[in-house]
Design an enzyme around this catalytic site. Structure first.
Site, PDB file in Angstrom:
ATOM      1  N   GLU A 208      40.052  39.817  39.182  1.00 33.10           N
ATOM      2  CA  GLU A 208      41.094  40.738  38.736  1.00 33.10           C
ATOM      3  C   GLU A 208      42.371  40.551  39.554  1.00 33.10           C
ATOM      4  O   GLU A 208      42.298  40.258  40.746  1.00 33.10           O
ATOM      5  CB  GLU A 208      40.595  42.189  38.873  1.00 33.10           C
ATOM      6  CG  GLU A 208      39.258  42.425  38.181  1.00 33.10           C
ATOM      7  CD  GLU A 208      38.622  43.768  38.508  1.00 33.10           C
ATOM      8  OE1 GLU A 208      39.355  44.733  38.814  1.00 33.10           O
ATOM      9  OE2 GLU A 208      37.379  43.855  38.464  1.00 33.10           O
ATOM     10  N   GLU A 319      44.030  50.952  33.918  1.00 30.54           N
ATOM     11  CA  GLU A 319      42.847  51.705  34.325  1.00 30.54           C
ATOM     12  C   GLU A 319      43.285  52.819  35.274  1.00 30.54           C
ATOM     13  O   GLU A 319      44.153  52.602  36.119  1.00 30.54           O
ATOM     14  CB  GLU A 319      41.851  50.778  35.047  1.00 30.54           C
ATOM     15  CG  GLU A 319      40.613  51.464  35.601  1.00 30.54           C
ATOM     16  CD  GLU A 319      39.718  50.516  36.399  1.00 30.54           C
ATOM     17  OE1 GLU A 319      38.723  51.021  36.969  1.00 30.54           O
ATOM     18  OE2 GLU A 319      40.014  49.316  36.481  1.00 30.54           O
TER      19      GLU A 319
END
Length: 404
Positions: A208, A319
């Protein structure tokens, strides 16, 4: 013994016990504090490496210039005694713009100071950073006990575009940077690329990179450039940035975990960062590039099980953590804090979404799906045009009339 004598006697006994118990607590509490401080200092010694130069950032960060082969990654048994690898072959179709995107997108570089060749800039972790953490052992980690693409695990909420059903060897996107409001210290808001393989069980592998606002990790509300990895669905492996042995940094101008500047403003100037993650066809390591041609570093292939081969899914998007600390949905914002329908300069965006195929070609997406866990709180709208290729707007304010 008469009742008149018994009552004062019991009161006296309670007073003696109260004093003794208080004294006992005072005796033991400092021991616990000392133990905690000792644990913190030992951990700081592990992750803060000796530096050849120290730079004071205008935002209060301390940046240590650490000799490349002494960075935390080389504490790993399989990397010990090695040095960072040479640059890999870049994906075909990866156009370098004539004007190279500036590396000076971080606040610390505004000091005018820089790290010498052969070193890398590392944001120093402080005692305060560790004292803010829920525990020293979990510092620098995302804690998710159940992770699914299509549901929410542990209050983590998403608005993402994703592709699956093929073999992927990388991903690229330009990510709009904002400074969203985060309601409390234990929540965060991030926007990132996920490169994923394995099942959504205990063997999930992810790589990520993107930007995040995380008061617990950094002690402020600035958006910061970050990386992350895990090989067991965020349980015991992996970490943010360089907070454990894993990611190998090769760049002496970018500090992972440092604040990004400028940021976008509502109805004003827009700023985005372009990130490319891809698997080196020769050695199999996963590399990260910023802008046009600025190599940040790589995740060694041996860190992973499933990602040792290829990714089975790529996600792009936002997120947040919704801790419901006040009993209702958090007001932590995702992206700009505005819904997708508001469009350019109001809602946050991802643009020029691409993936890398088996032959190291950067190609456009042909089957992008979009998903929002809680569309009344944070939503997403995809599109495609000649200028932005595949893109989407996403985000939202969190708590509102429709998201109680």
């Amino acid at each position: 013994m008469s009742r008149t004598i018994l009552v004062p006697f019991l009161l006296l006994l309670l007073m003696v016990c109260h004093v003794a118990c208080s004294f006992e607590n005072q005796t033991f509490r400092p021991l616990e504090e000392l133990r905690k401080l000792r644990t913190i200092r030992n951990h700081l010694q592990q992750i803060n490496k000796p530096s050849v130069k120290t730079i004071q950032s205008p935002d209060g960060d301390i940046i240590d210039c650490v000799v490349s082969h002494r960075q935390p990654a080389f504490d790993h048994p399989l990397l010990r005694g090695q040095k960072p690898l040479d640059p890999p072959e870049r994906p075909k179709g990866h156009k370098s713009k004539s004007e190279k995107m500036s590396e000076n997108f971080q606040v610390w570089s505004f000091s005018g100071e820089s790290c010498p060749e052969g070193t890398i800039p590392i944001r120093r972790t402080t005692e305060n950073d560790l004292l803010r953490a829920s525990s020293v052992t979990t510092f620098g980690r995302k804690l998710i006990t159940s992770f699914r693409r299509d549901t929410t695990g542990d209050g983590h909420e998403h608005a993402v575009g994703y592709v699956s059903g093929d073999q992927y060897y990388g991903a690229k996107a330009s990510i709009n940077v904002w400074a969203p409001l985060v309601e409390n210290q234990y929540e965060f808001s991030l926007s990132q690329i996920w490169v994923i393989s394995g099942s959504f069980g205990d063997d999930l592998n992810t790589i990520e990179a993107g930007w995040q606002v995380s008061p617990e990790l950094y002690g402020d509300s600035f958006p910061r450039f970050f990386t992350y990895w895990t090989t067991d669905a965020y349980q015991a492996t992996g970490c943010y940035n360089l907070l454990c042995s894993g990611f190998v940094q090769v760049n002496n101008k970018i500090a992972i975990g440092a604040a990004i500047s400028p940021t976008s403003s509502y109805n004003g100037g827009q700023f985005d960062i372009s990130l490319l993650i891809w698997k080196d066809p020769k050695h199999g390591n996963w590399w990260l590039e910023f802008g046009s041609g600025v190599l940040v570093g790589y995740w060694p292939s041996f860190l992973f099980s499933h990602l040792g081969d290829h990714a089975s899914m790529v996600q792009f998007g936002g997120e947040v953590v919704n801790s419901r600390s006040s009993g209702s949905h958090t007001s932590t914002q995702m992206g700009s804090g505005h819904f997708a329908e508001e469009g350019f300069a109001k809602a946050s965006y991802f643009r020029n979404l691409q993936v890398v195929d088996w032959d190291n070609n950067l190609i456009p997406l042909n089957n992008l799906k979009v998903l929002a866990d809680h569309p009344n709180c944070y939503d997403i709208q995809g599109g495609i045009n000649n200028v932005w290729g595949n893109y989407f707007y996403y985000g939202g304010p969190g708590r509102n009339i429709k998201c109680p």
